[in-house]
Design an enzyme around this catalytic site. Sequence first.
Site, short mmCIF file in Angstrom:
data_model
loop_
_atom_site.label_atom_id
_atom_site.label_comp_id
_atom_site.label_asym_id
_atom_site.label_seq_id
_atom_site.Cartn_x
_atom_site.Cartn_y
_atom_site.Cartn_z
N ASP A 9 0.85 -1.19 0.00
CA ASP A 9 0.00 0.00 0.00
C ASP A 9 0.89 1.24 0.00
OD1 ASP A 9 -2.63 1.29 0.15
OD2 ASP A 9 -1.97 1.96 2.12
N GLU A 48 0.80 5.76 0.47
CA GLU A 48 0.12 7.03 0.72
C GLU A 48 0.78 8.06 -0.18
OE1 GLU A 48 -2.57 7.23 2.40
OE2 GLU A 48 -2.45 5.23 3.28
N HIS A 61 -5.33 6.68 7.56
CA HIS A 61 -4.73 5.72 6.64
C HIS A 61 -3.22 5.71 6.86
CE1 HIS A 61 -8.11 5.24 3.49
NE2 HIS A 61 -8.62 5.69 4.63
N ASP A 117 -2.37 -0.39 6.71
CA ASP A 117 -3.34 -0.85 5.71
C ASP A 117 -2.87 -2.12 5.03
OD1 ASP A 117 -4.77 1.33 6.45
OD2 ASP A 117 -4.66 2.39 4.54
#
Length: 235
Positions: free
Chosen positions: A7, A9, A152, A157
């Site tokens: 994942d 960001e 998040h 995540d």
Amino acid sequence: MRQIVLDTETTGLNPRTGDRVIEIGCVEIFNRKLTGNNFHRYINPERDSDEAALAVHGLTTEFLSDKPKFHEIAEELRAFVQDAEVIIHNAPFDLGFLNHEFERLGLPPFVSHCSNVIDTLVNAKELHPGKRNSLDALCDRYGISNAHRKLHGALLDSELLADVYLAMTRGQNMLSMDVEVEEAGGGALLEAVPLGEIIVVSAAADELAEHDAVLAALDKGVKGECVWRKYSPQG
């Protein structure tokens, strides 16, 4: 099989307009077991995050100012995912950013280093059509606690998605049972228990006669031969 749940960001939604990756989290799975060998880096994007993105991840420009730039972690990331199957929720988003970051450095695209990519959002939509399939929704559906997910975070995540993926793909794929037993000293996993020999019991003569009588009554009802005659040993 080695799999990497990944994942990211980012500062915004579109790498083509200058948005950058600011965090990468990877969780390793080997033969469907979490290994604890994870990869996590914060990255200085050399720009501010959009207000909407900042509200999602909470990673401020000040916090990221002393973190390494992407070119400093690119080789580490490439080596970590090399030849692994990569699992991502809404893969086009993360891959779009990672491919763009690699291309900015004159490197082959990120996906060229992976053996395959699984998009769990696509899989979830196939399994649960018409339902919400966000990561939070999948955690609720599969009984995975995400109470600690206030913002998040790429590593958090990835850890949640790894649990979701293992739950979502857990199924019987052979004629055996995995039996898990809890003992006083802790959980014990028994070996797969194979099915016993299949025993075929043939119908007795009186049972066959009774069966034929039922078919005869059906024949009379339809004024012809009923469809079950095609499958009847007496037909």
